[in-house]
Design an enzyme around this catalytic site. Structure first.
Site, mmCIF file in Angstrom:
data_model
loop_
_atom_site.group_PDB
_atom_site.id
_atom_site.type_symbol
_atom_site.label_atom_id
_atom_site.label_comp_id
_atom_site.label_asym_id
_atom_site.label_seq_id
_atom_site.Cartn_x
_atom_site.Cartn_y
_atom_site.Cartn_z
ATOM 1 N N SER A 11 0.852 -1.188 0.000
ATOM 2 C CA SER A 11 0.000 0.000 0.000
ATOM 3 C C SER A 11 0.886 1.235 0.000
ATOM 4 O O SER A 11 2.042 1.193 0.449
ATOM 5 C CB SER A 11 -0.885 0.010 1.252
ATOM 6 O OG SER A 11 -1.538 1.259 1.420
ATOM 7 N N TYR A 18 -1.248 0.227 10.732
ATOM 8 C CA TYR A 18 -1.456 -0.219 9.350
ATOM 9 C C TYR A 18 -0.265 0.170 8.475
ATOM 10 O O TYR A 18 0.249 -0.642 7.699
ATOM 11 C CB TYR A 18 -2.733 0.400 8.798
ATOM 12 C CG TYR A 18 -3.042 0.004 7.369
ATOM 13 C CD1 TYR A 18 -3.553 -1.248 7.066
ATOM 14 C CD2 TYR A 18 -2.822 0.892 6.319
ATOM 15 C CE1 TYR A 18 -3.845 -1.615 5.764
ATOM 16 C CE2 TYR A 18 -3.099 0.543 5.015
ATOM 17 C CZ TYR A 18 -3.615 -0.717 4.739
ATOM 18 O OH TYR A 18 -3.890 -1.069 3.443
#
Length: 253
Positions: free
Chosen positions: A147, A160
């Site tokens: 990501s 995250y």
């Protein structure tokens, strides 16, 4: 255009979102598909739809946070479809929470899925690629879905971001370890695409404000990753390894 006819592809997190989209994309290129996720009812429905279009596909229950289940799941895929050529480590969770608020259990679950699941998914796939001769034939591909969160700092998503940064680092490390065995290990770092994992947020006032601050003031379409995924799954990746490709519509600029 990559022709994956007869190649076996395993995809984790395949019951919705990117994983489901990848399965449909690769089915159109002739791949045999092992769809893996926790929500087996959705997997079965997707497999039925793929088979109706002439694709060879199987549904395999897998929670990647249980790393001991990954190897047996891949064994089941090979029994049904033949040697694995491509492993797409796509399963992920959000990991939202401010550092002063997030619980140790939530933190651990974020890393269990986003980081440990990817690491051991790659390892178990590599073992089988080596044993089957797929690696020796220079056809072994491992694609980790990271990501842009692994490349920047996002408010309220420290856990995250850290989990995805680890995926980028491990991709490079595993590529280095396995380069002489001809296993290509690469990552894709997507920007924001609306999927089940974030749709609730982008429907809120805060989510809309976030979109308005993006350079192009929009979310990416789910098809934005298609060409990169096909390249990394196909023959072109015979000379691409250790790469993390950022596709984010300029969102981190």
């Amino acid at each position: 255009m990559s022709d994956l006819t007869g190649k076996t592809v395993a995809i984790t997190g395949a019951s919705s979102g990117l994983g489901q989209h990848f399965a449909r994309l690769l089915a159109d290129r002739g791949a045999n598909l092992a769809l893996m996720a926790r929500r087996t009812d959705r997997l079965e429905a997707e497999v039925e739809a793929l088979r109706a279009k002439g694709s060879k596909a199987v549904a395999i229950a897998l929670d990647v946070s249980n790393v001991g289940a990954i190897g047996p799941a891949l064994d089941a895929a090979e029994t049904e479809l033949g040697p694995i050529h491509v492993m797409i480590n796509n399963a992920g969770v959000g990991g939202e929470g401010m550092a002063l608020d997030i619980t140790p259990e939530h933190f651990d679950q974020t890393f269990a899925v986003n980081t440990r699941g990817v690491y051991f998914g790659a390892r178990e796939a590599a073992k089988r690629m080596l044993a089957s001769g797929v690696a020796e034939a220079s056809e072994a591909r491992i694609i980790n879905i990271a990501s842009i969160a692994g490349l920047t700092v996002l408010p309220g998503l420290t856990a995250y971001c850290a989990s995805k940064a680890a995926v980028i680092s491990m991709t490079k490390g595993l590529a280095r370890e396995w380069t002489r065995q001809h296993i290509a290990v690469n990552a894709i770092c997507p920007g924001y695409i609306e999927t089940e994992i974030n749709a609730h947020w982008f429907a809120t006032e805060g989510g809309q404000k976030q979109i308005s601050r993006m350079p192009r003031k929009r979310l990416m379409d789910i098809t934005a990753l298609d060409e990169a995924l096909l390249m990394l799954a196909g023959p072109a990746a015979g000379q691409i390894t250790g790469t993390a490709i950022t596709i984010d519509d300029g969102q981190v600029l």
